[in-house]
Design a protein around this motif. Sequence first.
Motif, PDB file in Angstrom:
ATOM      1  N   ARG A 169      21.042  72.790  81.753  1.00 60.13           N
ATOM      2  CA  ARG A 169      21.351  73.468  82.700  1.00 60.13           C
ATOM      3  C   ARG A 169      22.091  72.855  83.854  1.00 60.13           C
ATOM      4  O   ARG A 169      21.420  72.022  84.396  1.00 60.13           O
ATOM      5  N   VAL A 170      23.175  73.257  84.227  1.00 63.98           N
ATOM      6  CA  VAL A 170      23.936  72.900  85.419  1.00 63.98           C
ATOM      7  C   VAL A 170      24.291  73.942  86.359  1.00 63.98           C
ATOM      8  O   VAL A 170      25.232  74.836  85.829  1.00 63.98           O
ATOM      9  N   VAL A 229      19.926  70.949  88.230  1.00 63.75           N
ATOM     10  CA  VAL A 229      20.532  70.208  86.842  1.00 63.75           C
ATOM     11  C   VAL A 229      18.897  70.276  86.024  1.00 63.75           C
ATOM     12  O   VAL A 229      17.862  69.749  86.464  1.00 63.75           O
ATOM     13  N   TRP A 230      18.972  70.731  84.762  1.00 60.69           N
ATOM     14  CA  TRP A 230      17.753  70.568  83.893  1.00 60.69           C
ATOM     15  C   TRP A 230      18.280  69.568  82.698  1.00 60.69           C
ATOM     16  O   TRP A 230      19.241  69.765  82.085  1.00 60.69           O
ATOM     17  N   LEU A 231      17.617  68.434  82.407  1.00 61.26           N
ATOM     18  CA  LEU A 231      17.834  67.527  81.447  1.00 61.26           C
ATOM     19  C   LEU A 231      16.580  67.540  80.550  1.00 61.26           C
ATOM     20  O   LEU A 231      15.496  67.658  81.047  1.00 61.26           O
ATOM     21  N   ILE A 232      16.989  67.127  79.361  1.00 54.46           N
ATOM     22  CA  ILE A 232      16.074  66.848  78.233  1.00 54.46           C
ATOM     23  C   ILE A 232      16.450  65.417  77.930  1.00 54.46           C
ATOM     24  O   ILE A 232      17.536  65.329  77.063  1.00 54.46           O
ATOM     25  N   VAL A 233      15.549  64.437  78.089  1.00 54.69           N
ATOM     26  CA  VAL A 233      15.995  63.106  77.840  1.00 54.69           C
ATOM     27  C   VAL A 233      15.123  62.697  76.349  1.00 54.69           C
ATOM     28  O   VAL A 233      13.626  62.789  76.390  1.00 54.69           O
ATOM     29  N   ASP A 234      15.894  62.092  75.390  1.00 53.87           N
ATOM     30  CA  ASP A 234      15.034  61.690  74.202  1.00 53.87           C
ATOM     31  C   ASP A 234      14.451  60.324  74.736  1.00 53.87           C
ATOM     32  O   ASP A 234      15.371  59.205  74.669  1.00 53.87           O
ATOM     33  N   LEU A 235      13.383  60.173  74.662  1.00 49.03           N
ATOM     34  CA  LEU A 235      12.684  58.518  74.672  1.00 49.03           C
ATOM     35  C   LEU A 235      12.838  57.926  73.679  1.00 49.03           C
ATOM     36  O   LEU A 235      12.895  58.547  72.475  1.00 49.03           O
ATOM     37  N   PRO A 236      12.687  56.477  73.655  1.00 45.45           N
ATOM     38  CA  PRO A 236      12.618  55.677  72.454  1.00 45.45           C
ATOM     39  C   PRO A 236      11.191  56.233  71.664  1.00 45.45           C
ATOM     40  O   PRO A 236      10.192  56.459  72.324  1.00 45.45           O
TER      41      PRO A 236
END
Length: 358
Positions: free
Chosen positions: A270-271, A282-289
């Motif tokens: 979401r922005v 701002v809503w972010l989903i970050v893929d971690l290693p």
Amino acid sequence: MTVQKLSTTRSILRFEGADRIAYWRRFAMLLALSVIIATMGMLRNSGAVVIAAMLVAPLMTPILGIAAAIVMGWLKRAFMLTLTVGVAAIACVLMALVLVNVADVPRGIVLPAQITARTDPGTEDLIVALAAGVAGAYVQINRAELSLLPGAAIGVSLVPPLSACGILLYFGEPADAYEAGLLFATNLGAIILSACLVYVVYAARFVVFGKGRRKLGFTTGMVITLAFLTLVFLQLGRSTYNRYLETSTEAQVAGAIRAWANPYSVEIARVDVNAKRKRVEVWLIVDLPIEAQYKISSIVNLLPEQLRETSLVDVLQQELGDGYLAVIRYQTRIGAQVILGTQNVQQAPDIESLTEDN
């Protein structure tokens, strides 16, 4: 023109006739039921329930009555019906406010979409209201077309914006409550104007082209209506322009975030830019290693090194400038891909590349 030639004039006289007490009682009952249905429907985020409230709402009758009274040159009746609609609107807001207080709705929840949908009126809402006013007046004149009346009621929103106004006041959102009230005002003015034009074309041309007090009353009523709609249109034009700016800014911010995250996978959930309040969310989903699952550390330390070199706050400041309040929510997840039946576990591909392949 006689009263019998325009059915809406009979509705006007019902507010004044010998059975006016019974008519007022029915009007108040239907209005209360409509507010209850609309308020509960929006809290449950149910569009079907909100539509039911539109069908029950009795406000269309006095609003069309205002238009008919203006066309007939009955300024006093037009004023009294306008006062009736104004008092009814205030009562709707207060009733919705009382309902959410009695229901003890938690103030910390995210507002349902059925409520927020009434907080962003634009010029397109004015166009819809004008068309709905034409449909409503046409049905009133042509009684054989009564089957079209539910469609006209659904096409324009009268009680739901008022219920949304009361709910938003309960949630401590006076600015959004004002926008919901503006939507009601838009519908009110547009219906009166378009209904007046329909009545003149179909049944009351003699008033416009005649002389005397009725023509003066008609002219005065139309001038007031147009002045009211002009003020509403200026507000709507500003809202529409702000919405355009916000949409374009949201696209720029989303592009900047993707550029900042590249080549790592970051899904932008979401922005939301509010230019008036200078606020961006701002809503972010970050893929971690993949190896992050074996570590115990803070979220910042788990982020890839490239994303830590330049903070997202710096990226947003470059795009938006100083003065914005930025609300950033990180939701992390472990991204991996596995070939079933083997021990081959690898880093998951980027979300966008998966979408393009499909």
